[in-house]
Design an enzyme around this catalytic site. Structure first.
Site, mmCIF file in Angstrom:
data_model
loop_
_atom_site.group_PDB
_atom_site.id
_atom_site.type_symbol
_atom_site.label_atom_id
_atom_site.label_comp_id
_atom_site.label_asym_id
_atom_site.label_seq_id
_atom_site.Cartn_x
_atom_site.Cartn_y
_atom_site.Cartn_z
ATOM 1 C CE LYS A 23 -21.426 -27.156 28.048
ATOM 2 N NZ LYS A 23 -21.066 -27.665 29.382
ATOM 3 N NE ARG A 93 -22.984 -32.478 28.568
ATOM 4 C CZ ARG A 93 -22.161 -32.840 27.581
ATOM 5 N NH1 ARG A 93 -21.330 -31.961 27.066
ATOM 6 N NH2 ARG A 93 -22.198 -34.052 27.094
ATOM 7 N N GLY A 102 -14.007 -24.390 36.846
ATOM 8 C CA GLY A 102 -14.230 -24.273 38.284
ATOM 9 C C GLY A 102 -15.661 -24.567 38.644
ATOM 10 C CG MET A 104 -21.156 -30.068 38.544
ATOM 11 S SD MET A 104 -22.863 -30.512 38.872
ATOM 12 C CE MET A 104 -23.378 -30.962 37.224
ATOM 13 N NE ARG A 342 -15.614 -26.168 23.102
ATOM 14 C CZ ARG A 342 -15.338 -26.772 24.251
ATOM 15 N NH1 ARG A 342 -15.870 -26.337 25.367
ATOM 16 N NH2 ARG A 342 -14.540 -27.817 24.289
ATOM 17 C CG HIS A 464 20.974 -3.151 30.364
ATOM 18 N ND1 HIS A 464 21.774 -3.865 29.505
ATOM 19 C CD2 HIS A 464 21.002 -1.874 29.923
ATOM 20 C CE1 HIS A 464 22.275 -3.061 28.606
ATOM 21 N NE2 HIS A 464 21.826 -1.837 28.824
ATOM 22 C CB SER A 781 6.159 11.539 22.910
ATOM 23 O OG SER A 781 6.200 10.130 22.829
ATOM 24 N N GLY A 783 5.505 9.269 27.773
ATOM 25 C CA GLY A 783 6.511 8.289 28.175
ATOM 26 C C GLY A 783 5.928 7.492 29.323
ATOM 27 C CG ASN A 785 8.275 2.395 29.543
ATOM 28 O OD1 ASN A 785 7.173 1.920 29.340
ATOM 29 N ND2 ASN A 785 9.320 2.113 28.800
ATOM 30 C CB CYS A 849 7.388 6.846 22.786
ATOM 31 S SG CYS A 849 7.967 7.881 24.148
ATOM 32 C CE1 TYR A 869 4.091 8.880 18.313
ATOM 33 C CE2 TYR A 869 3.114 10.929 17.523
ATOM 34 C CZ TYR A 869 4.087 10.255 18.249
ATOM 35 O OH TYR A 869 5.064 10.966 18.907
#
Lengths: 897, 897
Positions: A23, A93, A102, A104, A342, A464, A781, A783, A785, A849, A869
């Site tokens: 500011k 300020r 959070g 002042m 801003r 699923h 690749s 995976g 997950n 992937c 990729y």
């Protein structure tokens, strides 16, 4: 000599955010641009740290510097702080480098006391204005500066007093209370203050100022601010600046006012001033919502000179900052003041349009435009959504039924249908259908494929239903526990309302809302969004990572191409096994007692698979297609164990259908033979292929025959066959040997085909021994997950419901590692695998992937570690294109203009 | 000039195994020791490689060198190869650096042809001997040298011809056929050879020799040899040597003979000659088993001079090789020849005694003694076993019922009991009980604790029964599928035999055998085995790794101390929850609807837990005890889901017990709420503690109160509290914070206690981020069972039955990673964690508590990476003590004598 702690606005500039806060730096910048900024000064962030590390003592000499700066301001304004005749009032300020809720906020009207109040009343000739300013100041000062120490000084306690007074004088609104009333209120406030603190409200303006400055310093370390920094990983040693600025008043009559405006329309991106203005008011009146502000254009009529001045300033600020700005301003008796500026927040659509327009206007370069748009925003632009007005109307009519988990974004409306077969039937007739189930399973996929959306009462973000829906780009509200689904009787109830089969419902997968009736959707057309296309083209020029898509069906493949995918990084073949007409053959294959029986069933599946692959190859027109061989455990293709167990038990009790019982028992025994304690870590992936090679042999034949057919018809094909779940190089070696033999047979029959073999890296051991594996793989690749599941030891099916979401909520984990790649752990394995893999096989092609392939932060990581990729769901392809470009810009620095 | 390819025996020595192979080097060594070795020469291993890499062509000049060496031998013997008057006969054998089954073995009597046969007959005056030698040579040469090319030349085809002839002449045994018959046989053999190959049997001895040498070379590359090398990780480029040695004959009359002897008794280790001798025979007669050899001592009577000479040679060879030797010898007309010597294989008991005796005799040093004993052999010495004679008798009486999986070694006999309650009841009465179940589950543990052995009809090497039995050191035969267990009716049947409750049975967990009736066991007393104690003491002096034990019960802890454990590395607390009287309280705790209910149940569990820990602390007398907080998912403490589902369904069908149905339904709902798809990766370990901290809070209180009680009674206590399944440092930080608070409360109440907090490293992510975790942990214990599961992505419960054992069988994996630590993958994570952990926290204590802690190869790895201790089941403690010393010797080199 001590470092300079206090900077007049005219002494700083926008580059000094570290020292002056965001500011303060902008106020300084605007002051130096010659804009009408009320004069003031900033106490540096370093001073805050000095104060805090000094046991919360004001550094020696600080207040001398403050007084010196204050004298400068006073001289500038011709007013003096505390001067009863011509008092200066100021705002105080906080202002850290990063905007931080959070801490002042703001104390206005500092400098008011019983004496200066009289001066103000005399100067303005407006007692009501004076008392109003004073009562506001007492409340605000007490609340913001002292309520940590005296909780009774919180704002709401003052408001109770005001409410009592309003009741007493018969006023409805604050504005109904006259000067006399407010004067009484000031008295009551001061009395309350004294009762609470045991002292009079501070009358010495310098004491007020010192207290306010200290309060700002302390607010850096309060709990909320600390938590916020922890969460956002903001260092704790930055400190906050303190801005002290001359007050100006928008509530001095009809030639005064206050407003906020953006330099462009931040909803659409249009190049027009966009904002609100309120006559004869202070900023807090706007916030309070008592009076409705008018569009900024109204100001043109009321005060064309000021409007023109403001428009000119807006233009120059935008040019100066090369971005759309959010400007707070006040008009005091016809004179315009700029209080703050801003960078303006904007919608996804506006962000894209503004970025492209600014390039075309020569204000920014393409790299800057690319970096200005948050990739995840793009996703929103691709999805159908409800018309907001329709939604509001539905809510006002009480048609919002429930809220579930926003499992897959987008909006859809259609008939509620309670089983997949019926959904498929209606869907194929062209009806809009929402499939409603307590939860879905692979048996339901044929219905999901034609549905417009999915609603389930059970299951989380990775159930699923959620996973399949995201893959298909279908809206999905999952785990909507308020609804009770009766699948057999075909209806659901929710809070007393019953929705029967064929009733219309609407679901918003972006918010999780479920509505009764049909809401109109707005269907975006990405091709028509010229700015988006332009931005993505620029991104394509600037990215190193290719963007591929995960697509299991020709329809997905076509969509992926439309969104700019450069290949298919994951085509899962097991979905093909799940389709209704094929499942019985798949079950026959699984239940076969020997290799011969298995082969016979597989021979009947082969034409189906070949057909699936042909469609995908035709859609991809020679772009690479990575096809993963069968991955899930076989029991997923068999009836559910518990259902069978119940059926068998019932038949045993009834005792009247011996043949049916025998058949069910046989199936139950077969299911039990396939059953596993932890199927995720069981007989699946390449393990299955090694135990029953006939299945993957058939798949490879189907793939290559399809490729040969498509090639024969004149379309090039590039196929990459992916062997899943490899953990030891020997698994890959054996599997590949077996499959190469089958592949070579097809080549001998049909002529050359462009194919290669690779593997998924989804098991920690594979990553750790990637050097060995890379010698046998033509591509990897990641995976991520499954790699996340095994690296953390989390079963996603169980973890998210049972503890993971709670972990994220309680910050035990910084984020859900299934959404954003865990760089410290999973990422470390990826880095190891990339390094070892490339060392052992420099020509190896590396991609990802997992779902992370569509997550911007994870994409940046993929760029950094040097993948070739990323592959993600079709709808995330544009997101990934942009994120990949941003990553490249971030790591290589912007190009020269 | 080419390198020397042919070495006379006198030119080499024992150090030249690389070049001359093991056999050749020992023959050379013995020749130079002056022992009566029939002269000969060795063609080097390098020549074999030269031959093979040269397209299987004999290197130029090789045969010249062979002829030169042959001349030397001929001169030495005064005979010539192919000389009809005085022919030299030779044997040709392969001999690689490592003994390798699958390679060509031996061709005897090479040099015989129609002409030299006459010479032999004349020289010996024994036509039968001559024809016998010739027919043997034709068969052996054809079989070994040519049957790869002509399968019809396999030995059995010649035997058919011999059988026909025997039938023709009415002979029962080979020895019944006279010279005339054998002459006819030689004619038939030669005819058969010609018919099969189209040429005459080679008559030129040099051609015979050349063909035999080539056959040896080629045998290096045959499939069986290749597979063997792959399996044993022997390099393929070593090649085999060829040994050509003068024939001597043990079948030249009653002053001739042949035998094999060890320099000590390899069954007991006693210092006496141990072996067999057969008069008037060749080695192959011994193998054929037609005549029974006599004990070597018999030779003393028959030919004391030769016996004394042999005894002297044996003594000198043992001294020379400083180990017990296995010696082949032949006596030809009263003259002793040594044909071969190698280090003698021995039983576990003998290995220990011999190693210690040799040190005491000054032949070897302690390090050598330590290295000479295979650690796994020690294990056998600790277990009870059946008296072999009793076993043979039981078999001859048809009491061997079935053979199952040898799941946990040792032998036990007792009454067959079909449920855990009854087993516990009888066991507590002091009865010997074998618990027989189709499979076991945690509910059965109280019965297993008192049983002498476990027999199950289902489940593999890692079924519940097997794992618990190994932990308890109980014999277990698992997955004995031939038996049908009817638990309700309390009997099992096997091949028509029925074993009822209380019938005696005997199980041998080392072999998997199950017997009817009670076989006597021999119970070893480790304390009385002075040599074993001596060896282990030496091992203790030489190891750096400490050896701790995994022990859940005071009984285990006492046994561990007896076996030399220096601490408890893993005390699992969940077993304590499973005990019969506690399980209902545990279930009450799980089913509690809120924290209050949970706390109430936990308060009742606390005294039990405290009692458990007191017993262990008392047993350990101040040695460190690592106690792991609750680890398994809570559903393991609830009734089995499927059973409940069936019960509920049945009750629904019957419809007559509404209250029971309601109760069962409630329990089913509770079980379903806890149910997980992959419990291994679900809500367990520290995750459980974070979601329900009351449980681990109670545990920590119980542990520390027990410690305080024991300390108050005068016994020191050192307790290490282990938090399982940490994957992210925050999990540990939060858990430790919570528990430290509880611990400090107990300390405040009871005074100081020596305790610390640490974690298991059993999740890949924990290993990868060990630097972060080490800052919050005072110790790490590598839980390599789970770490192997997650690093490979294998659920042990599923994998071993479904694919893992097949993987090992088919060499997809070199070994079962749950038995021997996978150094390339899991080991890599351990190394990463050790390095990062120590860097971040140099004082951190590192151990391993997975099953690998008792596996010698894995222990060597633990030594190498620098762990502080290994922890294993009590019975493996002595194994680990020895293995740890061997590892230290291997890595630091032997100490100076």
């Amino acid at each position: 000599m001590a470092e300079k702690r206090v900077w007049l606005f005219r002494e700083g500039d926008a580059s000094m955010k570290d020292l002056l806060g965001g500011k303060g730096a902008n106020l300084a910048e605007m002051t130096n641009l010659g804009l009408p900024v009320p004069p003031g000064f900033t106490i540096t962030t370093k001073t805050c740290i000095e104060y805090l590390s000094n046991g919360e003592k004001m550094p020696a000499g600080l207040m001398d510097e403050v007084v010196e700066a204050l004298r400068d301001v006073e001289q500038n304004m011709g007013k003096k702080l505390g001067d009863p005749a011509n008092p200066l009032l100021v705002s105080v300020r906080s202002g850290a480098k990063f905007s931080m809720p959070g801490m002042m906020d703001t104390v206005l009207n500092l400098g008011l006391n019983d004496a200066t109040l009289d001066g103000i009343i005399k100067l303005t000739g407006n007692p009501r204005f004076g008392y109003d300013a004073y009562r506001r100041f007492i409340m605000m000062f007490s609340d913001i500066v002292l309520s940590e120490e005296y909780p009774a000084l919180k704002k709401n306690n003052f408001e109770h007093i005001f409410d009592a007074l309003k009741a007493e004088v018969g006023a409805k609104q604050d504005t109904d209370v006259d000067a006399e009333g407010l004067k009484k209120l000031v008295g009551q406030f001061k009395e309350y203050f004294k009762k609470t603190t045991g002292r009079d409200f501070p009358q010495d303006p310098m004491e007020q100022l010192t207290m306010a400055i200290e309060a700002v310093f302390k607010s850096w370390n309060n709990k909320r601010a600390n938590d916020y920094r922890n969460f956002h990983k903001i260092p704790h040693d930055l400190g906050t600046a303190v801005n002290v600025q001359t007050m100006v008043f928008g509530n001095m009559g009809d030639d005064s006012g206050t407003g906020v405006a953006f330099t462009r329309d931040v909803a659409t991106g249009e190049k027009v001033l966009y904002g609100e203005f309120l006559m004869n008011a202070q900023g807090e009146d706007v916030v309070a919502g008592v009076r409705t502000p008018v569009h900024i254009d109204e100001m043109k009529k009321v005060n064309p000179a000021v409007y023109d001045q403001f428009a000119e300033i807006a233009k120059s600020l935008e040019k100066h900052y090369t971005d759309v700005m959010d400007i707070e301003f006040t008009v005091e008796k016809g004179r315009l003041f700029i209080l703050q500026c801003r960078v303006g927040k904007r919608t996804a659509a506006a962000a894209v349009k503004i970025a492209v327009d600014l390039v075309n206007e020569g204000l920014i370069d393409k790299d800057t435009a690319i970096s200005r748009v948050e990739p995840n925003q793009i996703y929103q632009l691709l999805l159908p959504r409800f018309d907001p007005k329709e939604k509001d109307r539905a809510k006002s009519e009480g048609r919002l039924l429930a809220k579930g988990l926003n499992a897959s974004p987008g909006a859809a409306a259609g008939q509620a249908i309670f089983d997949a077969d019926k959904a498929e039937e209606l869907g194929k007739e062209g009806k809009a259908v929402i499939l409603v189930r307590s939860e879905t399973c692979p048996d339901d996929v044929h219905g999901m494929l034609v549905a417009k959306g999915i609603l389930t009462s059970r299951g989380g973000a990775t159930s699923h239903a959620a996973v399949v829906a995201r893959g298909l780009g279908l809206p999905c509200v999952a785990g909507c526990e308020a609804i009770r689904v009766d699948e057999e009787a075909r209806f659901f109830t929710v809070n007393g309302t019953t929705i029967k089969e064929f009733d219309d419902i609407s679901i918003d997968g972006t918010t999780g809302e479920v509505f009764a009736g049909k809401l109109a959707t707005i269907d975006p057309n990405i091709a028509e969004n010229k700015e988006l296309q332009q931005l993505l083209e620029w991104a394509d020029e600037r990215r190193r990572l290719e963007v591929w898509a995960n697509a299991d069906y020709p329809r997905d493949a076509e969509r992926a191409i439309g969104f700019g995918a450069q290949g298919i990084g994951l085509c899962r073949t097991e979905h093909m096994f799940m389709e209704q007409e094929r499942l019985p053959i798949v079950q026959e294959m699984i239940l076969a007692e020997n290799s011969e029986g298995r082969k016979a069933a597989l021979a009947r599946l082969l034409p189906y698979q070949r057909g699936d692959f042909k469609g995908i190859f035709e859609a991809m027109k020679g772009l690479p297609v990575v096809i993963r061989l069968i991955d899930p455990p076989l029991h997923e293709f068999l009836p559910a164990h518990d259902d069978l167990l119940v059926e068998v038990t019932k038949l045993e009790c009834a005792g009247n259908k011996p043949e049916e019982l025998a058949a069910k028992r046989k199936m139950l025994a077969a299911v039990e033979a396939q059953r596993e304690m932890n199927p995720m870590l069981g007989l699946r992936g390449c393990r299955l292929g090694l135990m029953m090679p006939e299945i993957i042999g058939m798949q490879v034949r189907a793939i290559l025959e399809a490729a040969a057919d498509v090639k024969a018809a004149g379309t090039p094909v590039k196929v990459k066959i992916m062997i899943p779940l490899v953990g030891h190089v020997n698994e890959l070696t054996r599997t590949r040997e077996y499959l190469e033999a089958e592949a070579q047979k097809v080549v001998a029959e049909r002529g050359p085909i462009d194919y290669s073999f690779g593997t998924m890296i989804e098991i920690p051991r594979a990553a750790l021994t990637a050097d060995e594996i890379a010698k046998v793989a033509q591509f990897f690749s990641f995976g991520t997950n499954d790699l996340t599941q095994t690296t953390f030891g989390y079963s996603r099916d169980d973890a998210e419901g049972k503890f993971l979401l709670k972990y994220v909520e309680e910050k035990i984990l910084p984020e859900n590692p299934f959404q954003t790649l865990d760089q410290a752990g999973v990422g470390q394995l990826v880095e190891i695998a990339v390094r070892k893999g490339r060392e052992a096989n420099p020509s190896i092609e590396l991609g990802i992937c997992g779902e992370h392939g569509g997550d911007p932060e994870s994409i940046a990581f993929c760029h950094k570690v040097g993948l070739n990729y990323v592959s993600c769901s079709p709808f995330r392809v544009p997101v990934a294109r942009l994120a990949a470009a941003q990553a490249n810009i971030a790591y290589t620095g912007p190009k020269d203009k």
